[in-house]
Design a protein around this motif. Sequence first.
Motif, short mmCIF file in Angstrom:
data_model
loop_
_atom_site.label_atom_id
_atom_site.label_comp_id
_atom_site.label_asym_id
_atom_site.label_seq_id
_atom_site.Cartn_x
_atom_site.Cartn_y
_atom_site.Cartn_z
N SER A 64 0.85 -1.19 0.00
CA SER A 64 0.00 0.00 0.00
C SER A 64 0.88 1.24 0.00
O SER A 64 2.03 1.20 0.46
CB SER A 64 -0.90 0.03 1.24
N ILE A 79 -4.51 8.19 4.44
CA ILE A 79 -5.21 7.18 3.65
C ILE A 79 -4.18 6.33 2.91
O ILE A 79 -3.30 6.88 2.23
CB ILE A 79 -6.16 7.82 2.62
N ASP A 80 -4.29 5.01 3.08
CA ASP A 80 -3.46 4.13 2.27
C ASP A 80 -4.35 3.40 1.27
O ASP A 80 -5.48 3.06 1.56
CB ASP A 80 -2.64 3.15 3.13
N GLU A 81 -3.79 3.23 0.08
CA GLU A 81 -4.47 2.49 -0.98
C GLU A 81 -3.56 1.36 -1.45
O GLU A 81 -2.35 1.54 -1.57
CB GLU A 81 -4.82 3.41 -2.16
N LYS A 91 -9.64 -3.95 -4.88
CA LYS A 91 -9.49 -2.57 -4.44
C LYS A 91 -9.35 -2.53 -2.93
O LYS A 91 -10.03 -3.29 -2.22
CB LYS A 91 -10.71 -1.75 -4.87
N TRP A 92 -8.49 -1.63 -2.44
CA TRP A 92 -8.31 -1.45 -1.00
C TRP A 92 -8.06 0.02 -0.71
O TRP A 92 -7.18 0.65 -1.32
CB TRP A 92 -7.13 -2.27 -0.49
N LYS A 93 -8.82 0.57 0.23
CA LYS A 93 -8.61 1.94 0.70
C LYS A 93 -8.87 1.94 2.20
O LYS A 93 -9.93 1.49 2.65
CB LYS A 93 -9.57 2.90 -0.02
N LYS A 95 -8.71 4.51 5.48
CA LYS A 95 -8.53 5.84 6.06
C LYS A 95 -8.35 5.68 7.56
O LYS A 95 -9.22 5.15 8.25
CB LYS A 95 -9.74 6.74 5.76
#
Length: 150
Positions: A64, A79-81, A91-93, A95
């Motif tokens: 990430s 925020i990491d994505e 998909k990964w998000k 906060k």
Amino acid sequence: MNFKITTTVSTPFRQVFRLFTKELFIKLSPPFPRLKLLRFDGSNTQDHVAVELDFLLFKQEWESVIVEKKESKEEIYFIDEGIKLPFFLKKWKHKHRIIQKDSKQAEIIDEIEFETPFKPLDILLYPILYFQFAYRKPIYQKVFGKEKTN
């Protein structure tokens, strides 16, 4: 899919953020899957975190990048994505919010947004991921102290 987990701790919010270190990241890791930390740059924009997840029968890498970080008088968040995800995630998000509750307490809020390649898998994965983050609550409270009530 989305979920949010909130933990109130008895440490001022800026101090909580300062302790979001590699050591805390390792403490927050649940017992399964086993996690091997490959890279931890920190919690600033463009920092990377990479891990290897060991599911016993197979291993998956996850990386990430911190895409945003903001600070105000009442809140710090980053925020990491996901940029390299296990096969079961599309998909990964995440906060990470640390909010001032009062002068001596803060709320740590994990807001997760994820997507798998198939909607039915989203539903199956939801309780597993939720548990992985609920696991953090007592660790946060041990590290930062439990909420004090009047």
